[in-house]
Scaffold this motif. Structure first.
Motif, PDB file in Angstrom:
ATOM      1  N   ILE A 120       8.442  20.642  35.561  1.00  0.00           N
ATOM      2  CA  ILE A 120       7.341  21.227  34.770  1.00  0.00           C
ATOM      3  C   ILE A 120       6.498  22.241  35.528  1.00  0.00           C
ATOM      4  O   ILE A 120       5.577  22.826  34.952  1.00  0.00           O
ATOM      5  CB  ILE A 120       6.415  20.115  34.219  1.00  0.00           C
ATOM      6  N   LYS A 121       6.796  22.489  36.790  1.00  0.00           N
ATOM      7  CA  LYS A 121       5.907  23.296  37.631  1.00  0.00           C
ATOM      8  C   LYS A 121       5.611  24.684  37.078  1.00  0.00           C
ATOM      9  O   LYS A 121       4.536  25.224  37.307  1.00  0.00           O
ATOM     10  CB  LYS A 121       6.436  23.387  39.054  1.00  0.00           C
ATOM     11  N   ASP A 122       6.536  25.255  36.319  1.00  0.00           N
ATOM     12  CA  ASP A 122       6.310  26.607  35.796  1.00  0.00           C
ATOM     13  C   ASP A 122       5.473  26.633  34.519  1.00  0.00           C
ATOM     14  O   ASP A 122       5.156  27.701  34.021  1.00  0.00           O
ATOM     15  CB  ASP A 122       7.651  27.312  35.558  1.00  0.00           C
ATOM     16  N   THR A 123       5.085  25.447  34.008  1.00  0.00           N
ATOM     17  CA  THR A 123       4.325  25.414  32.749  1.00  0.00           C
ATOM     18  C   THR A 123       2.988  24.690  32.869  1.00  0.00           C
ATOM     19  O   THR A 123       2.308  24.511  31.866  1.00  0.00           O
ATOM     20  CB  THR A 123       5.148  24.737  31.627  1.00  0.00           C
ATOM     21  N   ILE A 124       2.619  24.275  34.071  1.00  0.00           N
ATOM     22  CA  ILE A 124       1.372  23.501  34.221  1.00  0.00           C
ATOM     23  C   ILE A 124       0.414  24.167  35.205  1.00  0.00           C
ATOM     24  O   ILE A 124       0.797  25.053  35.961  1.00  0.00           O
ATOM     25  CB  ILE A 124       1.663  22.060  34.685  1.00  0.00           C
ATOM     26  N   ILE A 125      -0.819  23.684  35.174  1.00  0.00           N
ATOM     27  CA  ILE A 125      -1.843  24.134  36.121  1.00  0.00           C
ATOM     28  C   ILE A 125      -1.908  23.183  37.309  1.00  0.00           C
ATOM     29  O   ILE A 125      -1.936  23.596  38.464  1.00  0.00           O
ATOM     30  CB  ILE A 125      -3.215  24.239  35.425  1.00  0.00           C
ATOM     31  N   SER A 126      -1.948  21.874  37.018  1.00  0.00           N
ATOM     32  CA  SER A 126      -2.044  20.886  38.094  1.00  0.00           C
ATOM     33  C   SER A 126      -1.631  19.508  37.594  1.00  0.00           C
ATOM     34  O   SER A 126      -1.465  19.291  36.390  1.00  0.00           O
ATOM     35  CB  SER A 126      -3.476  20.827  38.654  1.00  0.00           C
TER      36      SER A 126
END
Length: 169
Positions: free
Chosen positions: A29-35
């Protein structure tokens, strides 16, 4: 069968448990989240807690929620909807038996629930007297109501409300 209410003293392992879960979900999910935020009682050093890691995945807004739901589903997470809490999506998990017990939520960065989680956590992290008092209440509540999560929650609610007032939520 009723869930047992078990509250234990703070455990340093909870930091490692959070990191393990974070490292499990982050690549998908790293490319779609803030933190990814460790929230709840296990995120506060010294605070007694039910040994379940609470996690908020922060997204910009609902424009990416379907993508995040799909990516989490590929890891075995099941979207449960908001469970009655606005701007917070809850997930159950199956097949991740190697992961520590946890609750996973996805919240847009404007979510009032996210703000409450972070503010409450940060207040406790900076107020050892509040941690001590809240720990005592949680421990007492679990002893008084070991077979009733609802009564346990009701017992600790006045303490939580007091902390909310102090931290402005």
């Amino acid at each position: 069968m009723a869930k047992r209410v078990v509250v234990v003293p703070y455990n340093e392992q909870w930091k490692t448990d959070f990191d393990k879960i974070k490292q499990h979900v982050l690549p998908a999910i790293k490319d779609t989240i803030i933190s990814i935020e460790h929230i709840g009682s296990t995120s506060v050093e010294g605070l007694s807690a039910k040994p379940i890691i609470d996690i908020d995945i922060v997204i910009k807004d609902y424009s990416v929620v379907d993508s995040v739901i799909g990516k989490l589903a590929s890891l075995g997470y099941i979207h449960e909807g908001n469970l009655g809490i606005k701007d917070r999506e809850a997930f159950d998990y199956k097949g991740n038996i190697d992961l520590p017990k946890h609750h996973l939520y996805v919240c847009p960065e404007f979510s009032a629930e996210l703000h409450k989680h972070i503010t409450f956590r940060d207040y406790l992290r900076n107020n050892p007297d509040a941690v001590q008092k809240y720990s005592k209440v949680k421990e007492e509540g679990s002893k008084l109501f070991p077979d009733s999560i609802d009564d346990y929650i009701a017992y600790k609610s006045p303490c939580i409300e007091e902390i909310y007032k102090k931290c402005g939520v």
